[in-house]
Design an enzyme around this catalytic site. Structure first.
Site, PDB file in Angstrom:
ATOM      1  N   HIS A   1       1.075  -0.887  -0.129  1.00 56.68           N
ATOM      2  CA  HIS A   1      -0.056   0.100  -0.233  1.00 56.68           C
ATOM      3  C   HIS A   1       1.131   1.056   0.372  1.00 56.68           C
ATOM      4  O   HIS A   1       2.070   1.653   0.941  1.00 56.68           O
ATOM      5  CB  HIS A   1      -0.890   0.120   1.222  1.00 56.68           C
ATOM      6  CG  HIS A   1      -1.849  -1.426   0.938  1.00 56.68           C
ATOM      7  ND1 HIS A   1      -2.573  -0.611   0.296  1.00 56.68           N
ATOM      8  CD2 HIS A   1      -2.616  -1.581   1.654  1.00 56.68           C
ATOM      9  CE1 HIS A   1      -3.917  -1.361   0.068  1.00 56.68           C
ATOM     10  NE2 HIS A   1      -4.310  -1.723   0.963  1.00 56.68           N
TER      11      HIS A   1
ATOM     12  N   CYS B   1       0.392   1.730  -5.844  1.00 59.15           N
ATOM     13  CA  CYS B   1      -0.375   2.652  -6.847  1.00 59.15           C
ATOM     14  C   CYS B   1       0.036   4.305  -6.464  1.00 59.15           C
ATOM     15  O   CYS B   1       0.838   4.836  -5.943  1.00 59.15           O
ATOM     16  CB  CYS B   1      -2.339   2.596  -5.924  1.00 59.15           C
ATOM     17  SG  CYS B   1      -2.247   0.984  -5.545  1.00 59.15           S
TER      18      CYS B   1
ATOM     19  N   ARG C   1      -0.108   2.370 -11.998  1.00 56.13           N
ATOM     20  CA  ARG C   1       1.626   1.947 -10.888  1.00 56.13           C
ATOM     21  C   ARG C   1       2.170   3.126 -10.553  1.00 56.13           C
ATOM     22  O   ARG C   1       2.866   3.022 -12.300  1.00 56.13           O
ATOM     23  CB  ARG C   1       0.615   0.426 -11.232  1.00 56.13           C
ATOM     24  CG  ARG C   1      -0.461  -0.507 -11.358  1.00 56.13           C
ATOM     25  CD  ARG C   1      -0.448  -0.254  -9.616  1.00 56.13           C
ATOM     26  NE  ARG C   1      -1.776  -1.232  -9.563  1.00 56.13           N
ATOM     27  CZ  ARG C   1      -2.920  -1.018  -8.792  1.00 56.13           C
ATOM     28  NH1 ARG C   1      -3.377   0.163  -9.038  1.00 56.13           N
ATOM     29  NH2 ARG C   1      -4.187  -1.859  -9.221  1.00 56.13           N
TER      30      ARG C   1
END
Length: 380
Positions: free
Chosen positions: A279, A348, A357
């Site tokens: 993340h 991300c 990405r």
């Protein structure tokens, strides 16, 4: 009648005795009317200087003018009960004070407005102490009847527009509070919880390695098997098998693209690409600042037996989530031209979105057994 009436019968009798009988006058029984003419009160035998009641003579005797003497101005009427017709009537007690004429206040419009406020109160009501004010005070202090109470209750009851505006306002307030709580949960609480879970997993891994409970091999999805160090960013996070959000990524760990997830190589493979996902925001956000890495910055993977040291080589700022070629054994766009031992970090971008990405690549430069101690990248 009092002795102030300037009437007499004749000169001799009147001078000599000083007595006067009002009943002998032909007009004694009628009340004095100031609007009547002087001829109404005239009597035979009067001297030429006689004047109607209410007038005074400059001579020595009231009501008598000596021949040839100029007549003086009329004397003011005595202020007693007999001359009440000359006074202004007092306003009756039951008449509101607003009905009584009040002289205009001098000094212009501002002074008149100030005087009006003093007479009628600040907002046009009756001033305190006036009959109207006392009447309003008495009305407000007395108990209300049932009909009056119902009328006041209906007047205080809000209308449909007010109720709708209140409901809409409460909905907006509630929505705002819920959104604020959600943002707080996403940006703060998920990080707190993920850091706690990741830290606990890393501690458990090190304890298992020290006790010999784990050995290199194939790992189950969600099972931790290594620890990732990025000294430049002060990142220390466990690496688990798979990229499941609920089992791996949302717990603050970094996931390995293993079986079923593009099946990238393990660090101890002689050639291949070790692919990791994490993340960038929330849930521990371990890869939030990997865009700040520069070529040559160390990336270390610690396993039960070995330290694998990589050097960052290149980055791809933006690419589609469907671009899986970045995880090939020789990743496209990385600048690598042949087989080797590579590492790929994916996350991300932009921040707080998952539209694209961000890719970071590195090449292995050292494989160091744990028995020889930590590599220089972790010591310094």
């Amino acid at each position: 009648m009092t002795a102030l009436r300037p009437e007499r019968e004749s000169g001799a009798e009147w001078y000599g005795t000083g007595a006067y009988d009002a009943s002998q006058e032909p007009y004694a029984s009628a009340p004095y009317d100031p609007r009547a003419s002087a001829a109404q009160y005239a009597s035979p035998g009067r001297t030429p200087g006689y004047q109607p009641p209410g007038y005074a003579s400059p001579g020595p005797f009231p009501g008598y003018d000596s021949p040839g003497a100029p007549a003086g101005p009329p004397a003011p009427a005595p202020a007693d009960d007999e001359t009440m017709a000359l006074r202004l009537p007092e306003p009756p007690s039951d008449v509101p004070s607003a009905a009584v004429a009040t002289p205009a206040a001098p000094g212009g419009r501002a002074a008149r407005r100030k005087a009006a406020k003093g007479r009628h109160g600040r907002h046009g009501g009756a001033a305190a102490g006036t009959p109207r004010g006392r009447e309003e005070d008495a009305r407000s202090s007395r108990p209300l009847s049932r009909v009056e109470a119902r009328r006041q209750a209906r007047a205080r009851k809000p209308g449909p527009g007010v109720l709708i505006s209140r409901i809409v306002g409460e909905v907006f307030i509630t929505t705002g509070v819920v959104m604020l709580l959600f943002v707080t949960y996403q940006l703060w609480w998920t990080n707190v919880r993920a850091h706690a879970e990741a830290g606990n997993e890393a501690h458990q891994l090190q304890n298992d390695w020290a006790s010999g409970k784990r050995s290199p091999g194939v790992f189950e999805p969600g099972q931790g098997f290594a620890i990732l160090h990025i000294p430049t960013l002060d990142v220390v996070v466990p690496i688990a098998e798979g990229t499941s959000k609920s089992k791996v990524l949302d717990k603050g760990m970094v996931g390995h693209y293993g079986r079923g997830d593009l099946n990238t190589a393990m660090p101890d493979a002689r050639t291949g690409n070790f692919g990791l996902a994490g993340h960038r925001n929330t849930h521990g956000e371990p890869f939030r600042y990997i865009n700040r890495l520069k070529p040559g910055d160390p990336i270390v993977v610690e396993t039960q037996d070995t330290y694998f040291v990589y050097k960052m080589t290149s980055t791809l700022p933006v690419t589609s989530p469907a671009n899986t070629s970045v995880l090939d054994p020789v990743p496209k766009g990385s600048g690598f031209t042949g087989p080797g031992r590579y590492i790929t970090l994916t996350t991300c971008t932009p921040e707080f979105t998952s539209k694209y990405r961000l890719i970071v690549w590195g090449r292995m430069v050292e494989e160091r057994p744990r028995s020889k101690g930590k590599p220089d990248a972790l010591v310094s």
